[in-house]
Design an enzyme around this catalytic site. Structure first.
Site, PDB file in Angstrom:
ATOM      1  CB  SER A  50     -12.250 -57.778 -20.348  1.00  0.00           C
ATOM      2  OG  SER A  50     -13.430 -57.657 -21.118  1.00  0.00           O
ATOM      3  CD  GLU A  75     -15.638 -60.103 -20.194  1.00  0.00           C
ATOM      4  OE1 GLU A  75     -16.044 -61.268 -20.333  1.00  0.00           O
ATOM      5  OE2 GLU A  75     -15.366 -59.363 -21.160  1.00  0.00           O
ATOM      6  CG  LEU A 139     -18.046 -50.131 -24.757  1.00  0.00           C
ATOM      7  CD1 LEU A 139     -19.398 -49.527 -24.408  1.00  0.00           C
ATOM      8  CD2 LEU A 139     -17.601 -51.112 -23.682  1.00  0.00           C
ATOM      9  CE1 TYR A 235     -17.369 -54.297 -38.895  1.00  0.00           C
ATOM     10  CE2 TYR A 235     -17.254 -52.024 -39.645  1.00  0.00           C
ATOM     11  CZ  TYR A 235     -17.121 -52.956 -38.643  1.00  0.00           C
ATOM     12  OH  TYR A 235     -16.771 -52.551 -37.381  1.00  0.00           O
ATOM     13  CE  LYS A 244     -17.449 -49.807 -35.103  1.00  0.00           C
ATOM     14  NZ  LYS A 244     -16.916 -49.708 -33.736  1.00  0.00           N
ATOM     15  CB  VAL A 274      -9.733 -63.941 -34.761  1.00  0.00           C
ATOM     16  CG1 VAL A 274     -10.786 -64.857 -34.166  1.00  0.00           C
ATOM     17  CG2 VAL A 274      -9.210 -64.463 -36.051  1.00  0.00           C
TER      18      VAL A 274
HETATM   19  P1  NAD Z   1     -14.216 -57.715 -28.169  1.00  0.00           P
HETATM   20  O1  NAD Z   1     -15.484 -58.470 -28.309  1.00  0.00           O
HETATM   21  O2  NAD Z   1     -12.942 -58.480 -28.215  1.00  0.00           O
HETATM   22  O3  NAD Z   1     -14.231 -56.842 -26.815  1.00  0.00           O
HETATM   23  C1  NAD Z   1     -15.348 -56.076 -26.444  1.00  0.00           C
HETATM   24  C2  NAD Z   1     -15.145 -55.462 -25.076  1.00  0.00           C
HETATM   25  O4  NAD Z   1     -16.331 -54.716 -24.745  1.00  0.00           O
HETATM   26  C3  NAD Z   1     -14.954 -56.482 -23.939  1.00  0.00           C
HETATM   27  O5  NAD Z   1     -13.997 -55.972 -23.029  1.00  0.00           O
HETATM   28  C4  NAD Z   1     -16.323 -56.514 -23.249  1.00  0.00           C
HETATM   29  O6  NAD Z   1     -16.298 -56.890 -21.870  1.00  0.00           O
HETATM   30  C5  NAD Z   1     -16.741 -55.070 -23.409  1.00  0.00           C
HETATM   31  N1  NAD Z   1     -18.188 -54.849 -23.309  1.00  0.00           N
HETATM   32  C6  NAD Z   1     -19.167 -55.285 -24.141  1.00  0.00           C
HETATM   33  N2  NAD Z   1     -20.376 -54.814 -23.712  1.00  0.00           N
HETATM   34  C7  NAD Z   1     -20.131 -54.065 -22.615  1.00  0.00           C
HETATM   35  C8  NAD Z   1     -20.959 -53.320 -21.729  1.00  0.00           C
HETATM   36  N3  NAD Z   1     -22.277 -53.206 -21.901  1.00  0.00           N
HETATM   37  N4  NAD Z   1     -20.355 -52.686 -20.685  1.00  0.00           N
HETATM   38  C9  NAD Z   1     -19.020 -52.782 -20.461  1.00  0.00           C
HETATM   39  N5  NAD Z   1     -18.189 -53.452 -21.294  1.00  0.00           N
HETATM   40  C10 NAD Z   1     -18.742 -54.096 -22.335  1.00  0.00           C
HETATM   41  O7  NAD Z   1     -14.275 -56.594 -29.303  1.00  0.00           O
HETATM   42  P2  NAD Z   1     -13.169 -55.987 -30.297  1.00  0.00           P
HETATM   43  O8  NAD Z   1     -13.206 -56.728 -31.567  1.00  0.00           O
HETATM   44  O9  NAD Z   1     -11.885 -55.757 -29.583  1.00  0.00           O
HETATM   45  O10 NAD Z   1     -13.852 -54.582 -30.621  1.00  0.00           O
HETATM   46  C11 NAD Z   1     -13.577 -53.400 -29.890  1.00  0.00           C
HETATM   47  C12 NAD Z   1     -13.768 -52.229 -30.825  1.00  0.00           C
HETATM   48  O11 NAD Z   1     -12.840 -52.333 -31.917  1.00  0.00           O
HETATM   49  C13 NAD Z   1     -15.178 -52.176 -31.453  1.00  0.00           C
HETATM   50  O12 NAD Z   1     -15.579 -50.854 -31.527  1.00  0.00           O
HETATM   51  C14 NAD Z   1     -14.929 -52.756 -32.851  1.00  0.00           C
HETATM   52  O13 NAD Z   1     -15.868 -52.296 -33.793  1.00  0.00           O
HETATM   53  C15 NAD Z   1     -13.538 -52.203 -33.139  1.00  0.00           C
HETATM   54  N6  NAD Z   1     -12.818 -52.913 -34.222  1.00  0.00           N
HETATM   55  C16 NAD Z   1     -12.748 -54.276 -34.245  1.00  0.00           C
HETATM   56  C17 NAD Z   1     -12.094 -54.896 -35.321  1.00  0.00           C
HETATM   57  C18 NAD Z   1     -11.991 -56.406 -35.415  1.00  0.00           C
HETATM   58  O14 NAD Z   1     -11.697 -56.917 -36.494  1.00  0.00           O
HETATM   59  N7  NAD Z   1     -12.170 -57.121 -34.345  1.00  0.00           N
HETATM   60  C19 NAD Z   1     -11.486 -54.123 -36.332  1.00  0.00           C
HETATM   61  C20 NAD Z   1     -11.535 -52.739 -36.236  1.00  0.00           C
HETATM   62  C21 NAD Z   1     -12.211 -52.131 -35.177  1.00  0.00           C
END
Ligand code: NAD
Length: 395
Positions: A50, A75, A139, A235, A244, A274
């Protein structure tokens, strides 16, 4: 009601339905403009669908490859008096756009860590979509209840072995000061691995295999961030980095598990940007503001959707994927470019409260943060009195 942003620390407690729809539409338009993705998957399950990288994955699969998608997210729905969470509105907008193109698109709103949620997904896949050829695990969750023992695990964002003091930007007050984060103890490390590590990814894949829902040659991918020297203490070499690392272990285990269907599991390393998850990590807002400044000047800036398009075309669905020696797709190559990092490292000690808006792209960071919640999009009338209720049938 007239919906305005209400920001508390690193979270905005309101969201604008039309702005969230504009966010989804912009990503759809980007993917459509790239043209159809060769060898794209046709039946895709996105866990964490989402927001952020999961939402971009779902949009890329649906609008770049014509995929049917089942999404899982957690959500908050709206009431007459309170807005929904952004991910609710994003999912509603995504489903509407995908269904308008004749694609299957349904979403489960529930706890992905639970057995119940996995069972529901399996029932829906059996009834409506059939075997999946891609499973995205994206997630970003602060806690997890173990489905077998019922024990609740909470992750922490702390260094390991020794404390860490670093420059930090308080995004409420725009003040910059050193913060000291004490090191995690063994228990906290283990809890963080339990929440953000690979165990739940393995449970999903085992459940799908058991239900005979994995297509031949299916792929599964989970997302990580590695970063460089500036972010390692909080991190890469910290509790979240340990969690990770566990994804790498899980990827190997899943690969063995999927041998029977010739399936593959990979971790994908994505760039820092972000999202609701990354804004909660100490020092990240300042680091990302510098990344944006330098990469926009270089012409290499990317958001979630550009990263995902490259993951599909330069990682998952090409004969020459950009893999590292740990079998991980590397989409963070532009951020980790040595010259780019050198520029960021040179700017880092110079940043002060006075020059924040000159030396960094904090303006871009904060605008993008608000856009995550649907605020600041062109074409949306933010003075209009609208209902926060958007009808959406979650499974
Ligand atoms: P985000 O916060 O934008 O999205 C998280 C998603 O997880 C949402 O869809 C939320 O509804 C869902 N979620 C959370 N808890 C849940 C649960 N218990 N059950 C079902 N759904 C659940 O996060 P993001 O930044 O897109 O991160 C996603 C992945 O990408 C993570 O593993 C993160 O470590 C990785 N990542 C993020 C970045 C960054 O800079 N944002 C960089 C590299 C990797």
């Amino acid at each position: 009601m007239i919906i305005k942003p209400k920001v508390r620390g690193f979270i905005c407690t309101t969201a604008h339905p039309q702005g969230c729809a504009a966010n989804v539409q912009q990503q759809i338009d980007y993917i459509k403009a790239q043209g159809a993705i060769d060898k794209a998957p046709k039946n895709v399950l996105v866990i964490g669908c989402s927001n952020g990288y999961g939402l971009a994955s779902r949009i890329t699969a649906a609008f770049g490859g014509g995929a049917n998608t089942l999404g899982v997210c957690f959500e908050k729905p709206p009431t007459e008096k309170r807005t929904a969470s952004a991910g609710y509105y994003n999912t509603a907008a995504f489903e509407q756009a995908a269904k308008a193109e004749g694609l299957y698109a349904e979403s489960i709103n529930g706890d992905a860590f639970s057995d119940e949620c996995k069972e529901k997904a399996i029932d829906l896949l059996k009834a409506n979509m059939g075997k999946v050829d891609l499973v995205v695990y994206s997630l970003g969750a602060p806690r997890r209840q173990d489905p077998k023992t019922g024990e609740l695990y909470t992750s922490v964002l702390k260094p390991i072995n020794e404390g860490y003091t670093a420059k930090n930007l308080n995004t409420d007050t725009l003040t910059i000061s050193d913060i000291t984060v004490e090191p995690a103890n063994e228990d906290e490390i283990a809890h963080t691995v339990k929440v953000m590590g690979g165990e739940d990814w393995e449970l999903w894949m085992a459940a799908l295999k058991e239900a005979d829902l994995l297509a031949d040659n299916c792929n599964t991918v989970a997302y990580t961030y590695l970063g460089d020297k500036l972010t390692w203490p909080i991190y890469g070499h910290a509790t979240i980095g340990k969690a990770k690392e566990d994804l790498d272990r899980a990827a190997k285990a899943i690969n063995t598990e999927l041998a029977g269907v010739s399936g593959t599991a990979n971790v994908a390393v994505l760039k820092a940007l972000v999202t609701q998850s990354s804004s909660a990590i100490p020092i990240m807002p300042l680091y990302i503001s510098l990344v944006y400044k330098v990469m926009k000047e270089e012409g290499t800036h990317e958001g979630c959707i550009e990263q995902l398009y490259r993951l599909f075309t330069e990682g998952l669905y090409t004969d020459t994927p950009r893999l590292d020696d740990q079998n991980r797709f590397r989409m963070d190559n532009l951020e980790l470019n040595a010259d780019t990092q050198a520029k960021i490292e040179a700017l880092w000690p110079q940043v002060t409260e006075e020059n924040l808006f000159d030396l960094t792209d904090y303006k871009g960071y904060s605008e993008e943060f608000l856009k995550l919640f649907g605020f600041g999009w062109d074409g949306v009338d933010y003075e209009a009195d609208i209902s926060p209720v958007v009808e959406m049938e979650f499974k």
